[in-house]
Write a protein that holds these residues in place. Structure first.
Motif, PDB file in Angstrom:
ATOM      1  N   CYS A 152      11.847  20.277 -31.903  1.00  0.00           N
ATOM      2  CA  CYS A 152      12.066  20.588 -33.316  1.00  0.00           C
ATOM      3  C   CYS A 152      12.014  22.102 -33.494  1.00  0.00           C
ATOM      4  O   CYS A 152      11.462  22.826 -32.656  1.00  0.00           O
ATOM      5  CB  CYS A 152      11.002  19.928 -34.185  1.00  0.00           C
ATOM      6  SG  CYS A 152      11.010  18.126 -34.142  1.00  0.00           S
ATOM      7  N   ALA A 173       5.199  16.737 -31.796  1.00  0.00           N
ATOM      8  CA  ALA A 173       6.530  17.180 -31.374  1.00  0.00           C
ATOM      9  C   ALA A 173       6.470  18.394 -30.454  1.00  0.00           C
ATOM     10  O   ALA A 173       5.512  19.174 -30.477  1.00  0.00           O
ATOM     11  CB  ALA A 173       7.376  17.518 -32.604  1.00  0.00           C
ATOM     12  N   GLY A 201      15.151  17.172 -27.518  1.00  0.00           N
ATOM     13  CA  GLY A 201      14.347  16.449 -28.490  1.00  0.00           C
ATOM     14  C   GLY A 201      13.313  17.300 -29.200  1.00  0.00           C
ATOM     15  O   GLY A 201      12.449  16.781 -29.902  1.00  0.00           O
ATOM     16  N   ALA A 259      14.553  11.614 -39.110  1.00  0.00           N
ATOM     17  CA  ALA A 259      15.803  12.165 -39.614  1.00  0.00           C
ATOM     18  C   ALA A 259      16.428  11.280 -40.682  1.00  0.00           C
ATOM     19  O   ALA A 259      17.374  11.691 -41.356  1.00  0.00           O
ATOM     20  CB  ALA A 259      16.786  12.367 -38.460  1.00  0.00           C
ATOM     21  N   LEU A 284      15.867  18.902 -36.354  1.00  0.00           N
ATOM     22  CA  LEU A 284      15.368  17.935 -35.386  1.00  0.00           C
ATOM     23  C   LEU A 284      16.535  17.112 -34.858  1.00  0.00           C
ATOM     24  O   LEU A 284      17.621  17.098 -35.461  1.00  0.00           O
ATOM     25  CB  LEU A 284      14.289  17.055 -35.997  1.00  0.00           C
ATOM     26  CG  LEU A 284      14.611  16.118 -37.164  1.00  0.00           C
ATOM     27  CD1 LEU A 284      13.449  15.136 -37.361  1.00  0.00           C
ATOM     28  CD2 LEU A 284      14.849  16.855 -38.468  1.00  0.00           C
ATOM     29  N   PRO A 285      16.379  16.428 -33.718  1.00  0.00           N
ATOM     30  CA  PRO A 285      17.492  15.641 -33.171  1.00  0.00           C
ATOM     31  C   PRO A 285      17.966  14.603 -34.188  1.00  0.00           C
ATOM     32  O   PRO A 285      17.156  14.011 -34.910  1.00  0.00           O
ATOM     33  CB  PRO A 285      16.880  14.978 -31.936  1.00  0.00           C
ATOM     34  CG  PRO A 285      15.704  15.819 -31.592  1.00  0.00           C
ATOM     35  CD  PRO A 285      15.168  16.358 -32.876  1.00  0.00           C
ATOM     36  N   GLU A 286      19.269  14.361 -34.245  1.00  0.00           N
ATOM     37  CA  GLU A 286      19.785  13.414 -35.230  1.00  0.00           C
ATOM     38  C   GLU A 286      19.306  11.985 -34.968  1.00  0.00           C
ATOM     39  O   GLU A 286      19.324  11.139 -35.869  1.00  0.00           O
ATOM     40  CB  GLU A 286      21.312  13.460 -35.271  1.00  0.00           C
ATOM     41  CG  GLU A 286      21.999  13.068 -33.988  1.00  0.00           C
ATOM     42  CD  GLU A 286      23.512  13.176 -34.089  1.00  0.00           C
ATOM     43  OE1 GLU A 286      24.002  13.576 -35.172  1.00  0.00           O
ATOM     44  OE2 GLU A 286      24.203  12.870 -33.101  1.00  0.00           O
ATOM     45  N   THR A 287      18.826  11.736 -33.739  1.00  0.00           N
ATOM     46  CA  THR A 287      18.308  10.403 -33.410  1.00  0.00           C
ATOM     47  C   THR A 287      16.809  10.273 -33.692  1.00  0.00           C
ATOM     48  O   THR A 287      16.234   9.210 -33.488  1.00  0.00           O
ATOM     49  CB  THR A 287      18.560  10.103 -31.922  1.00  0.00           C
ATOM     50  OG1 THR A 287      17.956  11.148 -31.125  1.00  0.00           O
ATOM     51  CG2 THR A 287      20.049  10.048 -31.620  1.00  0.00           C
ATOM     52  N   HIS A 288      16.178  11.329 -34.157  1.00  0.00           N
ATOM     53  CA  HIS A 288      14.739  11.292 -34.416  1.00  0.00           C
ATOM     54  C   HIS A 288      14.452  10.313 -35.559  1.00  0.00           C
ATOM     55  O   HIS A 288      15.179  10.292 -36.565  1.00  0.00           O
ATOM     56  CB  HIS A 288      14.244  12.693 -34.786  1.00  0.00           C
ATOM     57  CG  HIS A 288      12.772  12.868 -34.703  1.00  0.00           C
ATOM     58  ND1 HIS A 288      11.897  12.300 -35.613  1.00  0.00           N
ATOM     59  CD2 HIS A 288      11.989  13.551 -33.814  1.00  0.00           C
ATOM     60  CE1 HIS A 288      10.661  12.620 -35.296  1.00  0.00           C
ATOM     61  NE2 HIS A 288      10.685  13.387 -34.210  1.00  0.00           N
ATOM     62  N   LEU A 340       4.875  15.620 -37.592  1.00  0.00           N
ATOM     63  CA  LEU A 340       5.466  16.226 -36.392  1.00  0.00           C
ATOM     64  C   LEU A 340       4.416  16.847 -35.486  1.00  0.00           C
ATOM     65  O   LEU A 340       4.729  17.683 -34.642  1.00  0.00           O
ATOM     66  CB  LEU A 340       6.481  17.300 -36.807  1.00  0.00           C
ATOM     67  CG  LEU A 340       7.700  16.780 -37.579  1.00  0.00           C
ATOM     68  CD1 LEU A 340       8.477  17.934 -38.190  1.00  0.00           C
ATOM     69  CD2 LEU A 340       8.596  15.954 -36.666  1.00  0.00           C
TER      70      LEU A 340
END
Length: 297
Positions: free
Chosen positions: A245, A196, A243, A183, A176-180, A193
């Motif tokens: 997953c 998502a 963004g 995370a 998943l995005p590191e900014t999620h 999720l």
């Protein structure tokens, strides 16, 4: 005396279902296929084909010949390989291999490099292909070996005429995005999720079916599958940039994936087995390639 090349045409016709399908697979014209099969009928002294609407089907005699064709073709292949090995003084000949992308990069390419030094008499031809299309080609002798994958809960069909050996068993991770927001934790619950967007392989592949099953059974939701590619590196990029997953195996993630977070699932482990599939009868050259693939894995 039956001609082995014509027996192969008959076997191809049986596998493809139509004269046109066999012609496309072998690079012949349909008329050439029909002419050669007519000669085979005269050689056999029996009717091998009969009309079924616009298509043809094998008679009982034709089915008998197809059943024996595999054994005869195995014997010819083994004889040719043995003669080539004697002439070269070591295993020699052409070995045609297929693999899906990540195995191609991480297992097959290093094996090919190693074999160039250890077995220079073996010419290895490698193509990228998914298991679904490669297995029929292996059974019809258009390939000699394939590297495939099987996800937990999604067993592949078993074929009596093929030999399967495990190369790698690995974990499937959530990417998943590191900014999620999720995370931040070491493990993520699939149920969190449900809203998502998801990236997965193309419809009909084991990876896509695994991902849908994981979302349904572990998360209790139907995934919003927006991005599809059989290239795992593309899937990673879609996670990073959109963004989305994805569920991806360690063999892909071993390259390092900046911009994304790789996490385990709280509900338990998903796994994937990478395996080698060959015909039951192997030539010395195929044995050498199999050994190199095991070493690389």
């Amino acid at each position: 005396m039956l001609d082995l090349r014509r027996l192969r045409l008959l076997r191809e016709l049986d596998a493809r279902g139509t004269v046109h399908g066999a012609a496309r697979a072998l690079g012949y014209t349909p008329s050439a296929i029909s002419q050669q099969l007519a000669v085979l009928e005269r050689e056999a002294g029996a009717k091998l084909l009969e009309r079924s609407g616009r298509n043809v089907r094998l008679t009982d005699a034709g089915q008998v010949l197809v059943r024996h064709a595999a054994t005869l073709l195995d014997g010819m292949e083994a004889a040719e390989a043995e003669v080539a090995a004697i002439a070269a003084g070591h295993p020699a000949g052409v070995v045609r291999v297929s693999a899906f992308q990540s195995a191609f990069l991480r297992i097959v390419a290093p094996a090919v490099a190693a074999l160039a030094d250890s077995h220079p008499g073996i010419r290895i031809e490698v193509t990228e292909a998914e298991v679904e299309e490669a297995v029929p080609a292996l059974r019809l002798r258009q390939l000699d070996a394939l590297v495939g994958d099987e996800y937990s809960g999604r067993p592949r069909p078993v074929h009596d005429d093929l030999t399967r050996e495990s190369l790698v068993r690995e974990q499937v991770r959530l990417v998943l995005p590191e900014t999620h927001p999720l995370a931040a934790g070491e493990r993520v619950r699939m149920a969190e999720l449900s809203g998502a967007r998801w990236a997965a392989c193309q419809p009909g592949t084991g990876h896509r079916e695994m991902q849908i099953r994981a979302c349904r059974e572990l998360g209790g939701f139907e995934p919003d599958l927006r991005y599809a590619s059989d290239d795992f590196l593309i899937l990673v990029e879609m996670v990073r940039t959109t963004g989305a997953c994805a569920l991806l195996p360690d063999l892909v993630l071993g390259y390092g994936v900046p911009g994304v977070a790789v996490r385990s699932l709280a509900e338990g482990d998903l796994t994937r087995e990478v395996f080698l599939l060959t015909r039951a009868t192997r030539t010395p050259a195929v044995e050498a390639v199999a050994a190199a693939l095991h070493t690389a894995a």
